[in-house]
Design a protein around this motif. Structure first.
Motif, PDB file in Angstrom:
ATOM      1  N   VAL A  58      10.055  15.163 -15.017  1.00  0.00           N
ATOM      2  CA  VAL A  58       8.752  15.832 -15.106  1.00  0.00           C
ATOM      3  C   VAL A  58       7.761  14.701 -15.501  1.00  0.00           C
ATOM      4  O   VAL A  58       8.144  13.665 -16.356  1.00  0.00           O
ATOM      5  N   ALA A  59       6.460  14.997 -15.324  1.00  0.00           N
ATOM      6  CA  ALA A  59       5.317  14.051 -15.846  1.00  0.00           C
ATOM      7  C   ALA A  59       4.289  14.672 -16.039  1.00  0.00           C
ATOM      8  O   ALA A  59       3.694  15.666 -15.375  1.00  0.00           O
ATOM      9  N   GLY A  60       3.821  14.305 -17.211  1.00  0.00           N
ATOM     10  CA  GLY A  60       2.338  14.642 -17.660  1.00  0.00           C
ATOM     11  C   GLY A  60       2.364  15.722 -18.735  1.00  0.00           C
ATOM     12  O   GLY A  60       3.208  15.332 -19.759  1.00  0.00           O
ATOM     13  N   ALA A  61       1.554  16.803 -18.965  1.00  0.00           N
ATOM     14  CA  ALA A  61       1.604  17.583 -19.967  1.00  0.00           C
ATOM     15  C   ALA A  61       2.813  18.713 -20.227  1.00  0.00           C
ATOM     16  O   ALA A  61       2.677  19.714 -20.743  1.00  0.00           O
ATOM     17  N   PHE A  62       3.991  18.355 -19.556  1.00  0.00           N
ATOM     18  CA  PHE A  62       4.893  19.206 -19.630  1.00  0.00           C
ATOM     19  C   PHE A  62       5.549  19.634 -20.951  1.00  0.00           C
ATOM     20  O   PHE A  62       5.567  20.789 -21.420  1.00  0.00           O
ATOM     21  N   GLU A  63       5.672  18.604 -21.790  1.00  0.00           N
ATOM     22  CA  GLU A  63       6.136  19.045 -23.209  1.00  0.00           C
ATOM     23  C   GLU A  63       5.171  19.638 -24.153  1.00  0.00           C
ATOM     24  O   GLU A  63       5.230  20.829 -24.960  1.00  0.00           O
ATOM     25  N   SER A  64       3.650  19.313 -23.855  1.00  0.00           N
ATOM     26  CA  SER A  64       2.639  20.329 -24.579  1.00  0.00           C
ATOM     27  C   SER A  64       2.640  21.558 -24.134  1.00  0.00           C
ATOM     28  O   SER A  64       2.241  22.677 -24.703  1.00  0.00           O
ATOM     29  N   ILE A  65       2.808  21.839 -22.871  1.00  0.00           N
ATOM     30  CA  ILE A  65       2.887  23.347 -22.310  1.00  0.00           C
ATOM     31  C   ILE A  65       4.278  24.043 -22.721  1.00  0.00           C
ATOM     32  O   ILE A  65       3.860  25.352 -23.199  1.00  0.00           O
ATOM     33  N   SER A  66       5.193  23.369 -22.545  1.00  0.00           N
ATOM     34  CA  SER A  66       6.575  24.169 -22.689  1.00  0.00           C
ATOM     35  C   SER A  66       6.960  24.196 -24.214  1.00  0.00           C
ATOM     36  O   SER A  66       7.793  25.090 -24.721  1.00  0.00           O
ATOM     37  N   GLY A  67       6.730  22.927 -24.816  1.00  0.00           N
ATOM     38  CA  GLY A  67       7.127  22.854 -26.118  1.00  0.00           C
ATOM     39  C   GLY A  67       8.447  22.214 -26.242  1.00  0.00           C
ATOM     40  O   GLY A  67       9.059  21.986 -27.308  1.00  0.00           O
ATOM     41  N   TYR A  68       8.944  21.840 -25.250  1.00  0.00           N
ATOM     42  CA  TYR A  68      10.306  21.135 -25.166  1.00  0.00           C
ATOM     43  C   TYR A  68      10.246  19.690 -24.469  1.00  0.00           C
ATOM     44  O   TYR A  68       9.597  19.649 -23.491  1.00  0.00           O
ATOM     45  N   SER A  69      11.145  19.059 -24.959  1.00  0.00           N
ATOM     46  CA  SER A  69      11.526  17.771 -24.188  1.00  0.00           C
ATOM     47  C   SER A  69      12.215  17.956 -22.837  1.00  0.00           C
ATOM     48  O   SER A  69      12.687  19.315 -22.668  1.00  0.00           O
ATOM     49  N   LEU A  70      12.274  17.055 -21.807  1.00  0.00           N
ATOM     50  CA  LEU A  70      13.143  17.599 -20.751  1.00  0.00           C
ATOM     51  C   LEU A  70      14.597  17.718 -20.962  1.00  0.00           C
ATOM     52  O   LEU A  70      14.976  18.561 -20.453  1.00  0.00           O
ATOM     53  N   GLU A  71      15.214  17.031 -22.072  1.00  0.00           N
ATOM     54  CA  GLU A  71      16.567  17.125 -22.162  1.00  0.00           C
ATOM     55  C   GLU A  71      16.708  18.605 -22.844  1.00  0.00           C
ATOM     56  O   GLU A  71      17.542  19.439 -22.456  1.00  0.00           O
ATOM     57  N   GLU A  72      15.834  19.038 -23.847  1.00  0.00           N
ATOM     58  CA  GLU A  72      15.865  20.337 -24.297  1.00  0.00           C
ATOM     59  C   GLU A  72      16.017  21.492 -23.348  1.00  0.00           C
ATOM     60  O   GLU A  72      16.415  22.521 -23.459  1.00  0.00           O
ATOM     61  N   PHE A  73      14.755  21.178 -22.524  1.00  0.00           N
ATOM     62  CA  PHE A  73      14.508  22.137 -21.413  1.00  0.00           C
ATOM     63  C   PHE A  73      15.669  22.214 -20.592  1.00  0.00           C
ATOM     64  O   PHE A  73      16.135  23.429 -20.142  1.00  0.00           O
ATOM     65  N   LYS A  74      16.435  21.239 -20.116  1.00  0.00           N
ATOM     66  CA  LYS A  74      17.529  21.244 -19.278  1.00  0.00           C
ATOM     67  C   LYS A  74      18.690  21.873 -20.051  1.00  0.00           C
ATOM     68  O   LYS A  74      19.416  22.942 -19.665  1.00  0.00           O
ATOM     69  N   ALA A  75      18.779  21.665 -21.287  1.00  0.00           N
ATOM     70  CA  ALA A  75      20.001  22.214 -22.128  1.00  0.00           C
ATOM     71  C   ALA A  75      19.885  23.598 -22.163  1.00  0.00           C
ATOM     72  O   ALA A  75      20.896  24.478 -22.476  1.00  0.00           O
ATOM     73  N   ARG A  76      18.692  24.432 -22.504  1.00  0.00           N
ATOM     74  CA  ARG A  76      18.570  25.824 -22.658  1.00  0.00           C
ATOM     75  C   ARG A  76      18.589  26.592 -21.471  1.00  0.00           C
ATOM     76  O   ARG A  76      18.285  27.704 -21.345  1.00  0.00           O
ATOM     77  N   GLY A  77      19.029  25.856 -20.208  1.00  0.00           N
ATOM     78  CA  GLY A  77      18.896  26.503 -19.035  1.00  0.00           C
ATOM     79  C   GLY A  77      17.988  26.261 -17.856  1.00  0.00           C
ATOM     80  O   GLY A  77      17.797  26.910 -16.632  1.00  0.00           O
ATOM     81  N   GLY A  78      17.010  25.393 -18.247  1.00  0.00           N
ATOM     82  CA  GLY A  78      16.141  24.830 -17.055  1.00  0.00           C
ATOM     83  C   GLY A  78      14.971  25.813 -16.791  1.00  0.00           C
ATOM     84  O   GLY A  78      14.552  26.798 -17.798  1.00  0.00           O
ATOM     85  N   TRP A  79      14.319  25.723 -15.848  1.00  0.00           N
ATOM     86  CA  TRP A  79      13.124  26.560 -15.467  1.00  0.00           C
ATOM     87  C   TRP A  79      13.609  28.161 -15.589  1.00  0.00           C
ATOM     88  O   TRP A  79      12.705  28.790 -15.835  1.00  0.00           O
ATOM     89  N   ARG A  80      14.588  28.410 -14.821  1.00  0.00           N
ATOM     90  CA  ARG A  80      14.882  29.758 -15.017  1.00  0.00           C
ATOM     91  C   ARG A  80      14.813  30.518 -16.308  1.00  0.00           C
ATOM     92  O   ARG A  80      14.341  31.588 -16.650  1.00  0.00           O
TER      93      ARG A  80
END
Length: 722
Positions: A58-80
């Motif tokens: 991911v690139a851009g303001a992903f972390e500021s919008i979701s509150g997660y890093s990419l690794e955390e986001f993927k670890a908790r189940g991703g987009w779904r």
């Protein structure tokens, strides 16, 4: 071809492939860099052979919008796992389209690390393998549209509050164009006139007015039409759908100078019952329309060393310009900024160029190709400096926020119109939150109660305004409100700051947000304290009048000269030996008189109507039970605009009075005869008395003469003796 030649050819193909890979990486890095300066982010997802999804980057303001890093986001189940459960069907539909090699665009609620809902707009494109004949990847962009969604919700909430207040007012509000045709009618019109909204909107604005008042009503309308801002109050008879006439009092005002209305507004209310009691009413209304649209986004890249400036095609099209080839002229675009905003924009840009800041943002109006100005939000970031720390490159985004600004302006205008409307009506307007706290009230309430706005707003309505002898009102109202079942119409008193009790009739409505959650209640109240006092006084006087009529056997009557129909009081019906509820008219009333009396009363009525003469007659009649009676009737003409429109007067049974007069005449005759007889007796006695008197007087005279003679003899005798 020998092996050496084949190897040479293979090396050439490998080098070409490596160049393409390097170019792709450079393009990918540039795309990530552009996205990193916006409030949105881009993404790339790999689709595994088993159909599962693996987020690559991911690139851009992903972390500021979701509150997660990419690794955390993927670890908790991703987009779904980040999608709101209610929006799973939208995601399922998008994924199905992507698996069919179709791009998607959708708006979905996500849940960030803090548990808050973030609205995003997702643009997704399939990466299709013809060789494998399946979806092998997904790439796209995500835009944070939470602010826009909140603005839309606030707009809907404001409109719902306004409409709820207006549609629950018990007055009929009509907005007329300058030909007198209704362009808007409130729901109360059907309740008062019986005509549906659709029927009224097909009619002329004057068609319900009584013919006798029509010409004057049109004159008033013409006067208003030519005098912006002028307000007038009228009382008219209006036609009900079932054919009868109702009395209505209304206020008409020319609001041509109000750009939100630009029409004549009339507010009418049924005062038929009120005219019977006290002749008093107040009424007003307004309407609202708001529109909101989505906004696109454009990206720009500025090389300060060469002063070359790159922009995506949306940078042009969102303002109505054709996309340009090559590098656009930055100065031209600066000059397209509204003159009132240009200095602020140039100052913000300069602050980055002069190393004061590494980024800037502003909202300004920019010239559209059609000559109008549209609001734009611009974000710029310093992303590259040279060895001397001189800024050499900037990236940024420009977002069309015109719809958001318009939405904000519409909300403010809506609130202003709502406030203006509620401030102008001579009724109480108050909005409570779910806990009974006052969040809005109009000046009419403040003036009525003596409280200031600071004292009222935020106060507990029930603790402040409800009398102490109504302790259960708060509990009952709030419990009903939380269930969404408050009474739409109820009468409850309030207490003013100086301790006065005012009786109020309330029209209540539950307030909901766009998700049907209960926010509170809006209420319109009419102060009926004076009206109830007037009712009490009128009822008392009516009882006294009725008692007086029964004692004096006198009643009242009235009839319209046009229809020769009217009404009479119970006592008049009683004199005729009729049912008081029965219908009355002039011809029926005349049928009770004998022939001589009927001629007299008919002539008197004719003179009253034609010559405006009052009359006072004593007549003979026979009631419905064949009892003959003497009656006295007095008639007085009522003149309007030089014409007798009705006769009204009194009707009295004077049979007992007539009998008393007859008895008195007989008694007088008997007394007169007795006086005559006594007079004759006295005359006889007087004659005898006169005779006796003469005898008595003669004797007395002789006695006097004898006494005189005796005295003389005595005196003579005395003289002789001496």
């Amino acid at each position: 071809m020998d092996i050496e030649a084949q190897n040479h050819q293979l090396r050439l193909e490998i080098e070409a492939l490596q160049e393409k890979i390097a170019s792709l990486k450079e393009s990918e890095e540039r795309y990530r860099l552009i996205s990193s300066v916006s409030t949105d982010y881009t993404f790339s997802t790999k689709v595994m052979p088993d159909g599962s999804l693996n987020l690559n980057w991911v690139a851009g303001a992903f972390e500021s919008i979701s509150g997660y890093s990419l690794e955390e986001f993927k670890a908790r189940g991703g987009w779904r796992a980040s999608i709101h459960p209610d929006d799973y069907p939208i995601d399922d539909k998008d994924l199905a389209r992507l698996r069919n090699n179709q791009s998607t665009e959708s708006q979905i609620r996500t849940i960030n690390r803090d548990g808050k809902i973030v609205w995003v707009q997702v643009f997704a494109h399939p990466l299709w393998s013809n060789e494998k004949n399946r979806l092998v990847g997904i790439y796209g962009a995500v835009k944070n549209i939470t602010d826009r969604k909140n603005a839309e919700e606030n707009l809907i909430k404001s409109e719902l509050q306004f409409r709820s207040l207006v549609e629950n007012i018990h007055e009929m509000v009509t907005i007329l164009d300058f030909k007198g045709k209704p362009t808007y009618t409130s729901p109360a019109v059907e309740r008062i006139t019986g005509f549906s909204l659709e029927e009224l909107q097909q009619m002329d604005g004057f068609c319900l007015i009584h013919p006798d008042e029509l010409e004057d009503a049109k004159k008033t309308f013409e006067f208003l039409k030519n005098n912006p801002g002028v307000q007038t109050t009228r009382i008219n008879r209006l036609l009900h759908k079932d054919g009868h006439w109702i009395w209505a009092e209304g206020t008409l005002i020319n609001l041509i100078n109000n750009e939100n209305i630009n029409a004549i507004v009339s507010n009418y209310r049924d005062i038929t019952e009120r005219l019977t009691l006290e002749k008093h009413l107040k009424d007003y209304n307004e309407r609202l329309k708001l529109i909101l649209e989505n906004a696109p986004i454009a990206i720009w890249d500025w090389n300060l060393e060469t002063d070359q400036w790159y922009a995506t095609s949306k940078y042009y099209t969102m303002l109505g310009y054709e996309p340009e080839t090559g590098y656009p002229d930055r100065i031209i675009w600066i000059n397209r900024i509204h003159p009132d905003d240009r200095k602020v924009v140039e100052k913000k840009i300069t602050s980055v160029l002069d190393h004061e800041n590494d980024e800037y943002s502003y909202e300004a109006r920019m010239l559209h190709a059609d000559g109008s100005y549209r609001w734009q939000a611009v974000i710029g970031n310093a992303i590259e400096r040279n060895k001397e720390n001189k800024l050499i490159r900037m990236l940024g985004v420009r977002i069309d926020i015109n719809e958001r600004k318009l939405a904000e302006e519409l909300v403010m205008n809506s609130e202003k119109r709502l406030r203006d409307f509620l401030e102008k009506i001579n009724l109480i307007a108050v909005i409570l939150d779910i806990n009974g706290k006052v969040i809005f009230c109009n000046d009419y309430l403040l003036n009525l109660t003596g409280y200031s706005s600071a004292e009222m707003i935020g106060a507990d309505w029930f603790d402040l305004m409800i009398p102490n002898d109504h302790p259960d009102v708060k509990k009952m109202f709030l419990n009903s409100l939380k269930e969404g079942k408050i009474l739409s119409r109820i009468e409850n008193p309030i207490v003013t700051k100086d301790g006065q009790i005012r009786d109020i009739v309330w029209s209540n409505a539950v307030q909901h947000d766009s998700n049907s959650h209960i926010l509170g209640a809006s209420s319109i109240g009419e102060d009926i304290t004076d009206q109830k006092l007037a009712q009490k006084t009128i009822l008392s006087k009516d009882r006294l009048l009725h008692l007086t009529g029964e004692m004096a056997k006198v009643g009242g009557w009235e009839f319209e000269t046009k229809t020769m129909k009217g009404t009479w009081t119970n006592e008049v019906a009683k004199i005729h030996a009729l049912d008081p509820e029965g219908e009355s008219n002039v011809a029926f009333g005349l049928s009770f008189y004998d022939s001589e009396s009927r001629i007299l009363i008919e002539n008197a009525i004719d003179r009253a109507i034609s010559n405006k003469e009052s009359y006072d007659l004593t007549l003979k009649m026979t009631d419905a039970n064949s009892v003959k009676k003497w009656v006295r009737t007095i008639g007085i003409p009522v003149v309007e605009e030089g014409k007798v429109v009705r006769l009204q007067g009194t009707f009295q049974d004077i049979s007992e009075l007539k009998k008393a007069e007859d008895d008195l005449r007989l008694l007088n005759a008997e007394l007169e005869q007795r006086v005559l007889d006594r007079t004759k007796e006295l005359e006889t006695s007087n004659t005898e008395l006169a005779r006796m008197n003469r005898l008595f007087v003669g004797r007395e005279l002789r006695m006097v003469e004898l006494k005189r003679q005796i005295k003389e003899l005595e005196e003579k005798h005395q003289t002789n003796n001496s």
